[in-house]
Every structure is written in C-alpha cells, then in structure tokens.
Design an enzyme around this catalytic site. Structure first.
Site, PDB file in Angstrom:
ATOM      1  N   ARG A 211     -11.584  -7.975 -13.780  1.00  0.00           N
ATOM      2  CA  ARG A 211     -12.625  -7.016 -14.196  1.00  0.00           C
ATOM      3  C   ARG A 211     -12.062  -5.656 -14.623  1.00  0.00           C
ATOM      4  NH1 ARG A 211     -14.157 -11.066 -14.543  1.00  0.00           N
ATOM      5  NH2 ARG A 211     -15.750 -12.176 -13.388  1.00  0.00           N
ATOM      6  N   SER A 262     -23.533  -8.529 -10.950  1.00  0.00           N
ATOM      7  CA  SER A 262     -22.962  -8.315  -9.613  1.00  0.00           C
ATOM      8  C   SER A 262     -22.690  -6.837  -9.420  1.00  0.00           C
ATOM      9  CB  SER A 262     -21.649  -9.086  -9.465  1.00  0.00           C
ATOM     10  OG  SER A 262     -21.926 -10.459  -9.491  1.00  0.00           O
ATOM     11  N   GLU A 339     -18.652  -2.798  -9.137  1.00  0.00           N
ATOM     12  CA  GLU A 339     -18.334  -3.365 -10.455  1.00  0.00           C
ATOM     13  C   GLU A 339     -19.187  -2.664 -11.514  1.00  0.00           C
ATOM     14  OE1 GLU A 339     -18.047  -7.644 -10.648  1.00  0.00           O
ATOM     15  OE2 GLU A 339     -18.677  -7.655 -12.745  1.00  0.00           O
TER      16      GLU A 339
HETATM   17  C1  LIG Z   1     -27.830 -10.973 -15.314  1.00  0.00           C
HETATM   18  C2  LIG Z   1     -26.413 -10.500 -15.490  1.00  0.00           C
HETATM   19  C3  LIG Z   1     -25.367 -11.385 -15.276  1.00  0.00           C
HETATM   20  C4  LIG Z   1     -24.037 -10.973 -15.440  1.00  0.00           C
HETATM   21  N1  LIG Z   1     -23.034 -11.881 -15.232  1.00  0.00           N
HETATM   22  C5  LIG Z   1     -21.749 -11.488 -15.411  1.00  0.00           C
HETATM   23  C6  LIG Z   1     -20.671 -12.424 -15.219  1.00  0.00           C
HETATM   24  O1  LIG Z   1     -20.866 -13.592 -14.916  1.00  0.00           O
HETATM   25  N2  LIG Z   1     -19.402 -11.972 -15.408  1.00  0.00           N
HETATM   26  C7  LIG Z   1     -19.133 -10.677 -15.767  1.00  0.00           C
HETATM   27  O2  LIG Z   1     -17.950 -10.332 -15.930  1.00  0.00           O
HETATM   28  N3  LIG Z   1     -20.128  -9.780 -15.954  1.00  0.00           N
HETATM   29  C8  LIG Z   1     -21.416 -10.146 -15.789  1.00  0.00           C
HETATM   30  N4  LIG Z   1     -22.430  -9.236 -15.978  1.00  0.00           N
HETATM   31  C9  LIG Z   1     -22.104  -7.835 -16.296  1.00  0.00           C
HETATM   32  C10 LIG Z   1     -22.045  -7.520 -17.815  1.00  0.00           C
HETATM   33  O3  LIG Z   1     -22.850  -8.413 -18.545  1.00  0.00           O
HETATM   34  C11 LIG Z   1     -20.621  -7.589 -18.356  1.00  0.00           C
HETATM   35  O4  LIG Z   1     -19.810  -6.674 -17.660  1.00  0.00           O
HETATM   36  C12 LIG Z   1     -20.567  -7.288 -19.861  1.00  0.00           C
HETATM   37  O5  LIG Z   1     -19.296  -7.643 -20.343  1.00  0.00           O
HETATM   38  C13 LIG Z   1     -20.853  -5.821 -20.205  1.00  0.00           C
HETATM   39  O6  LIG Z   1     -20.913  -5.730 -21.625  1.00  0.00           O
HETATM   40  P1  LIG Z   1     -21.874  -4.689 -22.347  1.00  0.00           P
HETATM   41  O7  LIG Z   1     -21.678  -4.831 -23.809  1.00  0.00           O
HETATM   42  O8  LIG Z   1     -23.259  -4.818 -21.855  1.00  0.00           O
HETATM   43  O9  LIG Z   1     -21.224  -3.321 -21.860  1.00  0.00           O
HETATM   44  P2  LIG Z   1     -21.991  -1.980 -21.466  1.00  0.00           P
HETATM   45  O10 LIG Z   1     -22.700  -2.209 -20.172  1.00  0.00           O
HETATM   46  O11 LIG Z   1     -22.766  -1.455 -22.595  1.00  0.00           O
HETATM   47  O12 LIG Z   1     -20.746  -1.027 -21.205  1.00  0.00           O
HETATM   48  C14 LIG Z   1     -19.836  -1.293 -20.160  1.00  0.00           C
HETATM   49  C15 LIG Z   1     -18.574  -0.447 -20.394  1.00  0.00           C
HETATM   50  O13 LIG Z   1     -17.909  -0.946 -21.552  1.00  0.00           O
HETATM   51  C16 LIG Z   1     -17.631   0.140 -22.430  1.00  0.00           C
HETATM   52  N5  LIG Z   1     -17.659  -0.374 -23.802  1.00  0.00           N
HETATM   53  C17 LIG Z   1     -18.670  -1.016 -24.432  1.00  0.00           C
HETATM   54  N6  LIG Z   1     -18.304  -1.332 -25.688  1.00  0.00           N
HETATM   55  C18 LIG Z   1     -17.045  -0.870 -25.858  1.00  0.00           C
HETATM   56  C19 LIG Z   1     -16.126  -0.880 -26.945  1.00  0.00           C
HETATM   57  N7  LIG Z   1     -16.427  -1.411 -28.131  1.00  0.00           N
HETATM   58  N8  LIG Z   1     -14.910  -0.321 -26.753  1.00  0.00           N
HETATM   59  C20 LIG Z   1     -14.578   0.254 -25.558  1.00  0.00           C
HETATM   60  N9  LIG Z   1     -15.410   0.299 -24.505  1.00  0.00           N
HETATM   61  C21 LIG Z   1     -16.627  -0.261 -24.651  1.00  0.00           C
HETATM   62  C22 LIG Z   1     -18.747   1.130 -22.175  1.00  0.00           C
HETATM   63  O14 LIG Z   1     -18.386   2.431 -22.634  1.00  0.00           O
HETATM   64  C23 LIG Z   1     -18.887   1.018 -20.673  1.00  0.00           C
HETATM   65  O15 LIG Z   1     -17.922   1.827 -20.039  1.00  0.00           O
HETATM   66  C24 LIG Z   1     -23.765  -9.629 -15.827  1.00  0.00           C
HETATM   67  C25 LIG Z   1     -24.827  -8.738 -16.058  1.00  0.00           C
HETATM   68  C26 LIG Z   1     -26.134  -9.167 -15.894  1.00  0.00           C
HETATM   69  C27 LIG Z   1     -27.259  -8.207 -16.157  1.00  0.00           C
END
Ligand SMILES: Cc1cc2nc3c(=O)[nH]c(=O)nc-3n(C[C@H](O)[C@H](O)[C@H](O)COP(=O)(O)OP(=O)(O)OC[C@H]3O[C@@H](n4cnc5c(N)ncnc54)[C@H](O)[C@@H]3O)c2cc1C
Length: 344
Positions: A211, A262, A339
C-alpha cells in the site's frame, strides 16, 4: 493543505482561502478542456461522502490540462491536490485550501509490440508470445481497465475487479487484493515531476511496497502507465472477475453508503515471507463491530470498514478511528496504521 495518514483529532485548524489567488491565475491554470467550480462540495466527490468545500475544483481531461493545472498552481504557490476517484480519502469538514485537480484523463491503448522492442528482451520466449501491453491514462478507472481486459481476453488484472478509483490513485497507494497489487503489473510510466515537466520511468523507480509507492513522498503526479497483461481465455477471465465482484458485494457496503474501503492497513507478519494479517481480524476481536461515534459506524459485515450511512462528519470518523485504535492497542498491544488518507 495537509495530506497525512496520521490523524490528530485535537488540532485546531487554520484554513487559508486561496480563491482570490486562483481567480487571478485562472489563465495560467486552466487548459482548453478544463473546467473550474469555486467552493465545490467535496461530499459529492468522495466515496465517504464527507468533506467541506474546496476553494477551487478543477476538472481536466487531457495530459496538457493536467500539466497546466499543476504547473500553474506551483508557479503561483497555490496548494493543490490530485483527485482520482476519491475512494481512499477522508476530507476534513473544513474543506480543502487551494485547488483540487480532478483527473479525468482516460484512455486505454493496446501497444504495438514492435514499438516496445526495448521491453521485449527482458521477457522469456513464452512470455513474448502471450504478453500484451496496455497504455492507460492515469484518470482511467480500474473498472474500465478490468472491463477492457475482459472484452479483449486479457488476463492478469482480474484481482483489481471491484476496487474503486483510478489508475493514478491505485499506483500512488499500490492498491491491490488477494496478495497482488498494481505495482506487479506496471512496466513503465510517465510522471509530471517537480519541475512540472514529463519524465519517463520504469517500475523500479516506484519502490512499490504494501500500500505504498514513491509517489507518497515525491509529490509527483502519474500521467500514464504501461501495464503488462497476457492473452488468456475469455470465459475463464470473466468467470474469475464475476466471482471476485460477487465476493466483494457480500463483504462491502452498497455504493449508497459512504466509506473509503479498509480504514487501517493489514498488520505486518511476525515471521518474514508470511502474509499480512487482516486488521479486521484484530478489530473484530476487540469488539469493533458494535462501535459508533455520532453518525460514523463500523460496518456490521466488515470490522475494518468505517461507514457513513448519512450525515457523518470527518470529526466523527476520526474519533471513531481513535477509539478503534485504542481498543486494539489495549487488547493486542498493536498500533494500527491508517490506510485511508486524511486531507485537512
Ligand atoms: C468499497 C471500497 C473497497 C475498496 N477495496 C480496496 C481493495 O481491495 N484494495 C485496495 O488497495 N484499495 C481498496 N479501496 C481503496 C481505494 O479504492 C484504492 O486505494 C484506490 O486505489 C484509490 O484510488 P482513487 O483514484 O480513488 O484515489 P483517490 O482516493 O482519489 O486519491 C488517493 C491518493 O492518490 C493520489 N492520486 C490520485 N491520482 C493520482 C495521480 N494521477 N498521481 C499521483 N497521485 C495521485 C491522491 O492525491 C491521493 O493522495 C477500496 C475503497 C472502497 C470505497
């Protein structure tokens, strides 16, 4: 703007308003394809459905738009934050100082192996027969990549099925499931670096770990990435994806309930080379499932999910998280690590 995994519920916040500075600098921030909304309600842009207004919410759909927004913000010293799907965030009720740059730069292209000769020598003869390289924009949703792979009989990314968010957010936090993560697939990437120019880097650059990736410290923005998949059996791939999505539906809250996945990281194993232990295991034994604070609750089917069934504030989530950490510390002597990222 502070972006941290360490949450302090007692800090008194001072919030600088950058609206005026952003308005003055609009011509240097907005590309032809970009849009801007002042005072956007961040509850509408995160899966937790929590958070106050952002001074400015800028949507970009092209690499040029993304580079211009970042370069413009840096030049004018405006704090800025890249938003992917907003699925791993808890945004403070006070809102976000400066610019939220919503990345909608999406595309998926299958690369011609001829153009990738520099990658192919590192593949075994069998791999080079079956390997397929996809180039994707960082605002592409993981679900779009999984669907593309299904439709084109490509295997390797089934484990991403059902993880919300974008490629950029996934690479930032090395998202994954079932013991695999996005870093296992990434081959090369383009980044917007500190000087707002584009650099091309290979997988090792990211220092992927559980992560986490180098992006968490470097502040670079992922522009696009090449991931490696293989040709596979369409029916098998679809069956596996359907199975994973069904499992997730059983364990995770429905979309209309706010949550960010999580809340705490899984716990590092005591012996090397064994798997991490689910934080939910310790939380459940510590009695987490019965706990709530105001409108923030622990999900009844998953002790590591804090949910917002409606009306929860960031302060309520932070307080509940603090109580959960104390319970686990008291019972097991373990300090859980968040996380979900806190923006405040
Ligand atoms: C129901 C549910 C289930 C989930 N299951 C999992 C799972 O199984 N495994 C898991 O790992 N995660 C899980 N997650 C968490 C989440 O979906 C992941 O961490 C996902 O990868 C976040 O991506 P995002 O685009 O939504 O990032 P955001 O939440 O928008 O941003 C997260 C971080 O990434 C940075 N970021 C975004 N885009 C960029 C970019 N282009 N360049 C640099 N930095 C950037 C942002 O600035 C921020 O700091 C879950 C979430 C939910 C709601």
């Amino acid at each position: 703007m502070q972006k941290t995994a360490l949450m302090n519920t007692t800090t008194v916040k001072t919030r600088t308003d950058y609206t005026k500075l952003i308005k003055t600098n609009e011509p240097y921030i907005l590309g032809d394809d970009s849009t801007i909304v002042y005072g956007a309600d961040m509850r509408e842009h995160t899966t937790f459905r929590i958070g106050g207004p952002a001074d400015a919410f800028i949507e970009v759909t092209s690499p040029e738009g993304l580079v211009k927004a970042i370069a413009g913000a840096r030049a004018a010293r405006i704090p800025h934050f890249i938003l992917g799907g907003g699925s791993n965030l808890l945004i403070d009720d006070c809102g976000v100082s400066g610019m939220v740059i919503k990345n909608r730069y999406k595309n998926i292209t299958v690369l011609d192996p001829q153009s990738l000769n520099y990658l192919l020598p590192s593949l075994s003869p069998q791999e080079s027969e079956t390997a397929v390289f996809l180039l994707a924009g960082s605002g592409t949703k993981l679900s779009e990549i999984v669907n593309f792979a299904c439709d084109n009989a490509l295997t390797g990314c089934e484990f991403l099925a059902g993880i919300p968010g974008t490629l950029g957010g996934a690479v930032y936090g090395n998202a994954g499931a079932y013991g695999k993560s996005i870093g296992d697939l990434l081959v090369m990437a383009k980044l917007i670096n500190d000087s707002s120019s584009i650099s091309c880097v290979e997988r090792d650059y990211f220092n992927f770990n559980y992560r986490t990736s180098r992006l968490k410290k470097s502040g670079e923005c992922l522009l696009s990435a090449i991931i490696k998949l293989s040709r596979g059996d369409e029916k098998k791939i679809k069956t596996e994806v359907d199975k994973i999505i069904t499992e997730r539906h059983l364990k995770h809250p429905p979309e209309y309930i706010g949550c960010a996945g999580s809340f705490f990281k899984n716990v590092a194993p005591v012996t090397p080379n064994s798997r991490r232990i689910a934080a939910g295991y310790f939380l459940e034994l510590a009695g987490a499932k019965d706990m709530k604070h105001g409108n923030a609750e622990v999900y009844s089917k998953h002790a590591n999910f804090i949910i917002n069934p409606g009306g929860a504030t960031s302060a309520e989530v932070l307080n509940l998280a603090k109580k959960l950490k104390s319970k686990v510390l008291e019972k097991f002597g373990l300090m859980l690590e968040e996380e979900v990222l806190y923006i405040g």
